[in-house]
Motif scaffolding. Sequence first.
Motif, PDB file in Angstrom:
ATOM      1  N   ARG A   1       0.836  -1.199   0.000  1.00  0.00           N
ATOM      2  CA  ARG A   1       0.000   0.000   0.000  1.00  0.00           C
ATOM      3  C   ARG A   1       0.878   1.259   0.000  1.00  0.00           C
ATOM      4  O   ARG A   1       0.623   2.206  -0.731  1.00  0.00           O
ATOM      5  CB  ARG A   1      -0.953   0.008   1.188  1.00  0.00           C
ATOM      6  CG  ARG A   1      -1.837   1.236   1.186  1.00  0.00           C
ATOM      7  CD  ARG A   1      -2.848   1.286   2.316  1.00  0.00           C
ATOM      8  NE  ARG A   1      -2.406   0.598   3.491  1.00  0.00           N
ATOM      9  CZ  ARG A   1      -3.206  -0.106   4.297  1.00  0.00           C
ATOM     10  NH1 ARG A   1      -4.481  -0.188   4.041  1.00  0.00           N
ATOM     11  NH2 ARG A   1      -2.731  -0.705   5.353  1.00  0.00           N
ATOM     12  N   SER A   2       1.925   1.240   0.794  1.00  0.00           N
ATOM     13  CA  SER A   2       2.849   2.375   0.847  1.00  0.00           C
ATOM     14  C   SER A   2       3.537   2.568  -0.509  1.00  0.00           C
ATOM     15  O   SER A   2       3.692   3.703  -0.981  1.00  0.00           O
ATOM     16  CB  SER A   2       3.888   2.136   1.941  1.00  0.00           C
ATOM     17  OG  SER A   2       4.819   3.172   1.969  1.00  0.00           O
ATOM     18  N   ALA A   3       3.933   1.477  -1.149  1.00  0.00           N
ATOM     19  CA  ALA A   3       4.580   1.563  -2.465  1.00  0.00           C
ATOM     20  C   ALA A   3       3.604   2.081  -3.517  1.00  0.00           C
ATOM     21  O   ALA A   3       3.983   2.872  -4.390  1.00  0.00           O
ATOM     22  CB  ALA A   3       5.138   0.197  -2.871  1.00  0.00           C
TER      23      ALA A   3
ATOM     24  N   ASN B   1       1.121   4.111  -2.934  1.00  0.00           N
ATOM     25  CA  ASN B   1       1.009   5.550  -2.680  1.00  0.00           C
ATOM     26  C   ASN B   1       2.207   6.300  -3.253  1.00  0.00           C
ATOM     27  O   ASN B   1       2.056   7.389  -3.799  1.00  0.00           O
ATOM     28  CB  ASN B   1       0.866   5.822  -1.182  1.00  0.00           C
ATOM     29  CG  ASN B   1      -0.494   5.452  -0.654  1.00  0.00           C
ATOM     30  OD1 ASN B   1      -1.459   5.336  -1.409  1.00  0.00           O
ATOM     31  ND2 ASN B   1      -0.583   5.245   0.639  1.00  0.00           N
ATOM     32  N   GLY B   2       3.382   5.713  -3.148  1.00  0.00           N
ATOM     33  CA  GLY B   2       4.577   6.350  -3.690  1.00  0.00           C
ATOM     34  C   GLY B   2       4.534   6.482  -5.200  1.00  0.00           C
ATOM     35  O   GLY B   2       4.843   7.545  -5.749  1.00  0.00           O
ATOM     36  N   VAL B   3       4.127   5.425  -5.889  1.00  0.00           N
ATOM     37  CA  VAL B   3       4.051   5.483  -7.350  1.00  0.00           C
ATOM     38  C   VAL B   3       2.917   6.410  -7.777  1.00  0.00           C
ATOM     39  O   VAL B   3       3.032   7.122  -8.778  1.00  0.00           O
ATOM     40  CB  VAL B   3       3.945   4.077  -7.974  1.00  0.00           C
ATOM     41  CG1 VAL B   3       2.549   3.506  -7.901  1.00  0.00           C
ATOM     42  CG2 VAL B   3       4.430   4.075  -9.405  1.00  0.00           C
ATOM     43  N   SER B   4       1.862   6.449  -7.003  1.00  0.00           N
ATOM     44  CA  SER B   4       0.755   7.367  -7.307  1.00  0.00           C
ATOM     45  C   SER B   4       1.223   8.811  -7.223  1.00  0.00           C
ATOM     46  O   SER B   4       0.852   9.653  -8.051  1.00  0.00           O
ATOM     47  CB  SER B   4      -0.405   7.145  -6.329  1.00  0.00           C
ATOM     48  OG  SER B   4      -0.915   5.840  -6.457  1.00  0.00           O
ATOM     49  N   LYS B   5       2.046   9.111  -6.237  1.00  0.00           N
ATOM     50  CA  LYS B   5       2.567  10.464  -6.074  1.00  0.00           C
ATOM     51  C   LYS B   5       3.444  10.845  -7.272  1.00  0.00           C
ATOM     52  O   LYS B   5       3.352  11.963  -7.777  1.00  0.00           O
ATOM     53  CB  LYS B   5       3.354  10.569  -4.770  1.00  0.00           C
ATOM     54  CG  LYS B   5       3.803  11.972  -4.476  1.00  0.00           C
ATOM     55  CD  LYS B   5       4.302  12.209  -3.051  1.00  0.00           C
ATOM     56  CE  LYS B   5       5.192  11.158  -2.502  1.00  0.00           C
ATOM     57  NZ  LYS B   5       5.811  11.537  -1.216  1.00  0.00           N
ATOM     58  N   ILE B   6       4.250   9.906  -7.750  1.00  0.00           N
ATOM     59  CA  ILE B   6       5.091  10.178  -8.926  1.00  0.00           C
ATOM     60  C   ILE B   6       4.218  10.469 -10.141  1.00  0.00           C
ATOM     61  O   ILE B   6       4.460  11.422 -10.880  1.00  0.00           O
ATOM     62  CB  ILE B   6       6.023   8.978  -9.219  1.00  0.00           C
ATOM     63  CG1 ILE B   6       7.079   8.856  -8.128  1.00  0.00           C
ATOM     64  CG2 ILE B   6       6.695   9.135 -10.585  1.00  0.00           C
ATOM     65  CD1 ILE B   6       7.882   7.583  -8.217  1.00  0.00           C
ATOM     66  N   ILE B   7       3.177   9.660 -10.339  1.00  0.00           N
ATOM     67  CA  ILE B   7       2.281   9.852 -11.485  1.00  0.00           C
ATOM     68  C   ILE B   7       1.567  11.197 -11.372  1.00  0.00           C
ATOM     69  O   ILE B   7       1.473  11.939 -12.358  1.00  0.00           O
ATOM     70  CB  ILE B   7       1.272   8.692 -11.590  1.00  0.00           C
ATOM     71  CG1 ILE B   7       2.000   7.416 -12.000  1.00  0.00           C
ATOM     72  CG2 ILE B   7       0.155   9.026 -12.581  1.00  0.00           C
ATOM     73  CD1 ILE B   7       1.156   6.163 -11.902  1.00  0.00           C
ATOM     74  N   LEU B   8       1.082  11.531 -10.202  1.00  0.00           N
ATOM     75  CA  LEU B   8       0.377  12.805 -10.016  1.00  0.00           C
ATOM     76  C   LEU B   8       1.303  13.987 -10.290  1.00  0.00           C
ATOM     77  O   LEU B   8       0.940  14.908 -11.024  1.00  0.00           O
ATOM     78  CB  LEU B   8      -0.206  12.905  -8.608  1.00  0.00           C
ATOM     79  CG  LEU B   8      -0.911  14.219  -8.284  1.00  0.00           C
ATOM     80  CD1 LEU B   8      -2.061  14.489  -9.248  1.00  0.00           C
ATOM     81  CD2 LEU B   8      -1.409  14.205  -6.843  1.00  0.00           C
ATOM     82  N   LYS B   9       2.500  13.961  -9.739  1.00  0.00           N
ATOM     83  CA  LYS B   9       3.438  15.064  -9.969  1.00  0.00           C
ATOM     84  C   LYS B   9       3.781  15.191 -11.447  1.00  0.00           C
ATOM     85  O   LYS B   9       3.820  16.297 -12.000  1.00  0.00           O
ATOM     86  CB  LYS B   9       4.719  14.852  -9.155  1.00  0.00           C
ATOM     87  CG  LYS B   9       4.561  15.162  -7.695  1.00  0.00           C
ATOM     88  CD  LYS B   9       5.873  14.953  -6.964  1.00  0.00           C
ATOM     89  CE  LYS B   9       5.753  15.328  -5.513  1.00  0.00           C
ATOM     90  NZ  LYS B   9       7.049  15.195  -4.811  1.00  0.00           N
ATOM     91  N   ASP B  10       4.025  14.056 -12.104  1.00  0.00           N
ATOM     92  CA  ASP B  10       4.356  14.083 -13.528  1.00  0.00           C
ATOM     93  C   ASP B  10       3.172  14.617 -14.338  1.00  0.00           C
ATOM     94  O   ASP B  10       3.342  15.397 -15.273  1.00  0.00           O
ATOM     95  CB  ASP B  10       4.741  12.677 -13.986  1.00  0.00           C
ATOM     96  CG  ASP B  10       5.768  12.683 -15.091  1.00  0.00           C
ATOM     97  OD1 ASP B  10       6.640  13.572 -15.114  1.00  0.00           O
ATOM     98  OD2 ASP B  10       5.703  11.777 -15.949  1.00  0.00           O
TER      99      ASP B  10
END
Length: 114
Positions: A71-73, A75-84
């Motif tokens: 779940r933490s991972a 969230n991390g990949v989601s944050k990268i996608i959102l920022k990009d």
Amino acid sequence: MKEEKRPEHPAHTHILPDGTVVTHTHHHSHTQTRAVLNRMSRLIGHLESIKRMVEDGRDCSEVLVQLSAVRSAINGVSKIILKDHLEHCVVDAVRDEDKEALDRLNRAIDQFIK
């Protein structure tokens, strides 16, 4: 060598406030695509490992700890996608006055934060 087939990018039309009609396709080319794909591959491997843990009858506490890591991972990949997405698509949408793209982002954020 097998040729990778990419999906077509549908054209869409926007009518600007001054009445100008703009039609374009939206191609997602981001700086973080490779990082996202690498993280997704690791996530898939991690989930397969958790599935094996369940199949092997491992302790539920161990499974829950591993699910928490996934779940933490995610969230991390989601944050990268959102920022990009913000750095590329949203910047383009604002520049092109593409209200539809901004509405899609708002709906996606609503779904993601549920």
